[in-house]
Every structure is written in structure tokens, then in C-alpha cells.
Design a protein around this motif. Structure first.
Motif, PDB file in Angstrom:
ATOM      1  N   LEU A  81       0.719  -1.004  -0.170  1.00 51.25           N
ATOM      2  CA  LEU A  81      -0.131  -0.169   0.004  1.00 51.25           C
ATOM      3  C   LEU A  81       0.765   1.165   0.118  1.00 51.25           C
ATOM      4  O   LEU A  81       0.733   2.139  -0.720  1.00 51.25           O
ATOM      5  N   ALA A  82       2.058   1.314   0.721  1.00 55.49           N
ATOM      6  CA  ALA A  82       2.890   2.378   0.828  1.00 55.49           C
ATOM      7  C   ALA A  82       3.504   2.344  -0.275  1.00 55.49           C
ATOM      8  O   ALA A  82       3.710   3.787  -0.762  1.00 55.49           O
ATOM      9  N   ALA A  83       4.011   1.585  -1.161  1.00 54.07           N
ATOM     10  CA  ALA A  83       4.721   1.607  -2.339  1.00 54.07           C
ATOM     11  C   ALA A  83       3.858   1.720  -3.333  1.00 54.07           C
ATOM     12  O   ALA A  83       4.318   2.272  -4.550  1.00 54.07           O
ATOM     13  N   GLY A  84       2.270   1.562  -3.341  1.00 48.61           N
ATOM     14  CA  GLY A  84       1.578   1.862  -4.344  1.00 48.61           C
ATOM     15  C   GLY A  84       1.734   0.727  -5.463  1.00 48.61           C
ATOM     16  O   GLY A  84       0.781   0.622  -6.545  1.00 48.61           O
ATOM     17  N   ALA A  85       2.456  -0.482  -5.131  1.00 49.63           N
ATOM     18  CA  ALA A  85       2.566  -1.548  -6.212  1.00 49.63           C
ATOM     19  C   ALA A  85       2.931  -2.637  -5.481  1.00 49.63           C
ATOM     20  O   ALA A  85       3.553  -2.580  -4.204  1.00 49.63           O
ATOM     21  N   ALA A  86       2.692  -3.807  -5.984  1.00 45.81           N
ATOM     22  CA  ALA A  86       3.309  -5.188  -5.437  1.00 45.81           C
ATOM     23  C   ALA A  86       3.650  -6.021  -6.697  1.00 45.81           C
ATOM     24  O   ALA A  86       3.108  -5.954  -7.661  1.00 45.81           O
ATOM     25  N   ASP A  87       4.596  -6.756  -6.604  1.00 43.87           N
ATOM     26  CA  ASP A  87       5.222  -7.789  -7.604  1.00 43.87           C
ATOM     27  C   ASP A  87       4.268  -9.019  -7.528  1.00 43.87           C
ATOM     28  O   ASP A  87       3.694  -8.983  -6.575  1.00 43.87           O
ATOM     29  N   ALA A  88       4.121  -9.924  -8.857  1.00 47.84           N
ATOM     30  CA  ALA A  88       3.593 -10.873  -8.529  1.00 47.84           C
ATOM     31  C   ALA A  88       3.609 -11.895  -7.684  1.00 47.84           C
ATOM     32  O   ALA A  88       2.948 -12.333  -6.893  1.00 47.84           O
ATOM     33  N   ARG A  89       4.999 -12.016  -7.171  1.00 44.89           N
ATOM     34  CA  ARG A  89       5.458 -12.928  -6.192  1.00 44.89           C
ATOM     35  C   ARG A  89       4.906 -12.467  -4.678  1.00 44.89           C
ATOM     36  O   ARG A  89       4.179 -13.275  -4.013  1.00 44.89           O
ATOM     37  N   LEU A  90       4.973 -11.132  -4.293  1.00 45.40           N
ATOM     38  CA  LEU A  90       4.204 -10.694  -3.244  1.00 45.40           C
ATOM     39  C   LEU A  90       2.918 -10.994  -3.329  1.00 45.40           C
ATOM     40  O   LEU A  90       2.228 -11.304  -2.098  1.00 45.40           O
ATOM     41  N   LEU A  91       2.257 -10.472  -4.376  1.00 44.92           N
ATOM     42  CA  LEU A  91       0.695 -10.813  -4.381  1.00 44.92           C
ATOM     43  C   LEU A  91       0.399 -12.268  -4.233  1.00 44.92           C
ATOM     44  O   LEU A  91      -0.551 -12.456  -3.318  1.00 44.92           O
ATOM     45  N   SER A  92       1.301 -13.115  -4.571  1.00 46.15           N
ATOM     46  CA  SER A  92       0.948 -14.588  -4.493  1.00 46.15           C
ATOM     47  C   SER A  92       1.110 -15.082  -2.852  1.00 46.15           C
ATOM     48  O   SER A  92       0.174 -15.726  -2.342  1.00 46.15           O
ATOM     49  N   ASP A  93       2.168 -14.691  -2.435  1.00 46.62           N
ATOM     50  CA  ASP A  93       2.244 -14.847  -1.045  1.00 46.62           C
ATOM     51  C   ASP A  93       1.020 -14.280  -0.064  1.00 46.62           C
ATOM     52  O   ASP A  93       0.951 -14.868   0.800  1.00 46.62           O
ATOM     53  N   LEU A  94       0.591 -13.270  -0.429  1.00 47.89           N
ATOM     54  CA  LEU A  94      -0.206 -12.443   0.414  1.00 47.89           C
ATOM     55  C   LEU A  94      -1.657 -13.211   0.475  1.00 47.89           C
ATOM     56  O   LEU A  94      -2.399 -13.335   1.288  1.00 47.89           O
ATOM     57  N   ARG A  95      -1.792 -14.019  -0.545  1.00 42.92           N
ATOM     58  CA  ARG A  95      -3.150 -14.593  -0.958  1.00 42.92           C
ATOM     59  C   ARG A  95      -3.024 -16.065  -0.057  1.00 42.92           C
ATOM     60  O   ARG A  95      -4.212 -16.590  -0.009  1.00 42.92           O
ATOM     61  N   VAL A  96      -1.861 -16.595   0.300  1.00 41.47           N
ATOM     62  CA  VAL A  96      -1.976 -17.705   1.247  1.00 41.47           C
ATOM     63  C   VAL A  96      -2.334 -17.353   2.686  1.00 41.47           C
ATOM     64  O   VAL A  96      -1.675 -16.570   3.332  1.00 41.47           O
ATOM     65  N   VAL A  97      -3.271 -18.070   2.904  1.00 40.85           N
ATOM     66  CA  VAL A  97      -4.209 -17.834   4.268  1.00 40.85           C
ATOM     67  C   VAL A  97      -3.457 -18.742   5.310  1.00 40.85           C
ATOM     68  O   VAL A  97      -3.312 -20.022   5.168  1.00 40.85           O
ATOM     69  N   PRO A  98      -2.851 -18.088   6.209  1.00 44.37           N
ATOM     70  CA  PRO A  98      -2.242 -18.735   7.543  1.00 44.37           C
ATOM     71  C   PRO A  98      -3.522 -19.489   8.098  1.00 44.37           C
ATOM     72  O   PRO A  98      -4.508 -19.160   8.447  1.00 44.37           O
ATOM     73  N   GLY A  99      -3.009 -20.899   8.473  1.00 38.35           N
ATOM     74  CA  GLY A  99      -3.889 -21.616   9.070  1.00 38.35           C
ATOM     75  C   GLY A  99      -2.829 -23.023   9.492  1.00 38.35           C
ATOM     76  O   GLY A  99      -1.991 -23.274   9.136  1.00 38.35           O
ATOM     77  N   PRO A 100      -3.602 -24.015  10.285  1.00 38.79           N
ATOM     78  CA  PRO A 100      -3.020 -25.054  10.437  1.00 38.79           C
ATOM     79  C   PRO A 100      -2.346 -25.841   9.306  1.00 38.79           C
ATOM     80  O   PRO A 100      -1.418 -26.473   9.574  1.00 38.79           O
ATOM     81  N   GLU A 101      -3.141 -26.028   8.196  1.00 37.60           N
ATOM     82  CA  GLU A 101      -2.207 -26.761   7.100  1.00 37.60           C
ATOM     83  C   GLU A 101      -1.544 -26.140   6.416  1.00 37.60           C
ATOM     84  O   GLU A 101      -0.160 -26.607   6.170  1.00 37.60           O
ATOM     85  N   THR A 102      -1.490 -24.611   6.252  1.00 37.72           N
ATOM     86  CA  THR A 102      -0.523 -23.801   5.754  1.00 37.72           C
ATOM     87  C   THR A 102       0.646 -23.734   6.394  1.00 37.72           C
ATOM     88  O   THR A 102       1.984 -23.727   6.110  1.00 37.72           O
ATOM     89  N   ALA A 103       0.474 -23.665   7.742  1.00 39.53           N
ATOM     90  CA  ALA A 103       1.524 -23.562   8.758  1.00 39.53           C
ATOM     91  C   ALA A 103       2.385 -24.743   8.908  1.00 39.53           C
ATOM     92  O   ALA A 103       3.540 -24.629   9.210  1.00 39.53           O
ATOM     93  N   GLY A 104       1.874 -25.742   8.474  1.00 39.72           N
ATOM     94  CA  GLY A 104       2.644 -27.213   8.654  1.00 39.72           C
ATOM     95  C   GLY A 104       3.282 -27.715   7.306  1.00 39.72           C
ATOM     96  O   GLY A 104       3.679 -28.781   7.010  1.00 39.72           O
ATOM     97  N   ASP A 105       3.068 -26.811   6.181  1.00 42.54           N
ATOM     98  CA  ASP A 105       3.483 -27.220   4.841  1.00 42.54           C
ATOM     99  C   ASP A 105       4.660 -27.063   4.362  1.00 42.54           C
ATOM    100  O   ASP A 105       5.386 -25.797   4.558  1.00 42.54           O
TER     101      ASP A 105
END
Length: 243
Positions: A81-105
Motif C-alpha cells: 500500500l505504501a509503495a503503491g504497487a506489488a510484484d507478482a510474487r508478493l501478491l501470490s504470498d499475500l493470498r496464502v491464508v495462514p492456518g493449521p495446514e499452511t503453517a505445517g506445509d
């Protein structure tokens, strides 16, 4: 500073700041948020918080992991938000929802570290606002547990009413029964709140309101929490918030 290179030159087209009446405090004025980033605003605050209460060491450690991941995720989004942009890798990382399964993957084990690089590349005034609001939540307040549980539960977008109630009860119970986890929970709540406030104010008052300030920073600001009140993984954030 660009979202593609968190360690590059400091350029922040997504916001501006100015000193407030509280010495040392900055008022943060967001710019309009690009549609691609705004579309992530709901999703990025969601985490799969536990729906069953257990006080085994492994469950407490998993809760701490979820708090760390969600805090860093929200702060990495603030970086975008502060940069006004994000690259594809960051956007992909942000879409991963933390949870029991992802935390243990194992395939996702390096993702929080990538988010942390963005979080720690934020300007100190933005990190400071989040850290101090967490500190404010940690002060003696009989409504704290309810506020925190309701906020994180609502942000998690539970599938139904029963799930919402279960998450709220579990988070409230962890707050009361595991005091060592309060700092981690408070940081996750504060980071989500900062995101929500940023998006609301950017839509309502581009670059600030007529009164000269906006509500994503508190004036007067809460005291900065002591290191002992926060989890060990928050030490770099606390150091960054002091500039």
C-alpha cells in the motif's frame, strides 16, 4: 522504495506523513489505493484461527506461528500500500491464508521470511503505529479479550455462525489462559486494524481529512510495549519501530 526491491531507495508514493501534535508521532495520509491492491484488502486480513481449544505445547506453538504469519502478512500488505504497487510474487504470498495446514506445509516454510523482509523494510513510523496499538491493547482493559476476539474472528470470514462463535470463544480463552501469547495476538489484531483503517481512510479522505489528521494513527499514541510483553519474533519489529 519499490515493492519489487524492499532494500532499495526509499520512495513511498502510496502515502505521505507529517508530525502530529503528539511529539514524535506522525500522521499518515494514504494515497488512493490501486484497484488490484484494494481487492486484496478483505482476503489479506483472514487467517484460519483455531476452532477447538487445546493447551498442548504443540497447539500453543501453532497459535504463535499463526500470529507471526498474520502479523507479517498484514505488514507486507501495508508495504505494498505504501509503495503503491506489488510484484507478482508478493501478491501470490499475500493470498496464502495462514492456518493449521499452511503453517505445517514444508513447501511454504520460507514464505513468512519473505513477508518479514517487506515488513521490516517499512518506514519506522508505520511499524511504530502497529506496535504501539498492540501495546495499547496489552494495557489493563477488561474489554480487551472481547475486542481482539471479535476483530480477528470477523476478519477471518468464518463460513457460518457456529464457526464464528467457536473461533471467538477459542481466541478469548487463549487470551485469558495463556498470557504469554497475548503479545502475539495483539500484534496480529493491530496489524489487521491498521490495514482496515488504511483502506477506509484512503477511500474516504484522500491524503487526509479537513481536520488535518486521519485515524490510522492514534493521537496521543499508546506507549510502546516492552520487549518482554511481545514474542521473541517481534523483536525486529520493535527495533524497527524505534527507528
Amino acid at each position: 522504495m519499490s515493492s519489487e526491491d524492499p532494500t532499495g531507495a526509499q520512495q513511498w508514493p502510496g502515502y505521505r506523513s507529517k508530525p502530529s501534535y503528539d511529539p514524535g508521532q506522525s500522521l499518515v495520509f494514504p494515497a488512493p489505493v490501486p484497484a488490484e491492491l484494494r481487492a486484496l484488502g478483505q482476503e489479506v486480513r483472514a487467517a484460519d484461527w483455531p476452532v477447538r481449544l487445546a493447551f498442548r505445547a504443540s497447539r500453543i506453538a501453532r497459535l504463535d506461528t499463526l500470529c507471526r504469519w498474520q502479523t507479517l502478512r498484514a505488514l507486507a500488505y501495508v508495504h505494498a500500500l505504501a509503495a503503491g504497487a506489488a510484484d507478482a510474487r508478493l501478491l501470490s504470498d499475500l493470498r496464502v491464508v495462514p492456518g493449521p495446514e499452511t503453517a505445517g506445509d514444508p513447501a511454504l516454510s520460507e514464505l513468512p521470511a519473505r513477508l518479514e523482509r517487506y515488513a521490516l523494510a517499512l518506514p519506522p513510523d508505520l511499524v511504530d503505529a502497529v506496535v504501539r496499538d498492540a501495546g495499547g491493547l496489552l494495557t489493563d482493559n477488561r474489554f480487551t479479550a472481547g475486542v481482539l476476539a471479535a476483530g480477528l474472528c470477523a476478519d477471518s470470514r468464518p463460513a457460518d455462525t457456529d464457526e464464528a462463535v467457536s473461533r471467538a470463544v477459542v481466541l478469548t480463552s487463549y487470551w485469558y489462559e495463556t498470557p504469554a501469547q497475548r503479545g502475539a495476538l495483539a500484534l496480529a489484531w493491530s496489524a489487521n486494524l491498521f490495514v482496515r483503517s488504511w483502506l477506509w481512510w484512503s477511500a474516504s479522505f484522500t491524503y487526509g481529512d479537513p481536520a488535518g489528521g486521519i485515524g490510522i494513527t492514534t493521537d496521543p499514541r499508546p506507549a510502546r510495549p516492552s520487549p518482554s510483553a511481545l514474542p521473541a519474533w517481534a523483536t525486529p519489529l520493535l527495533d524497527r519501530s524505534t527507528g
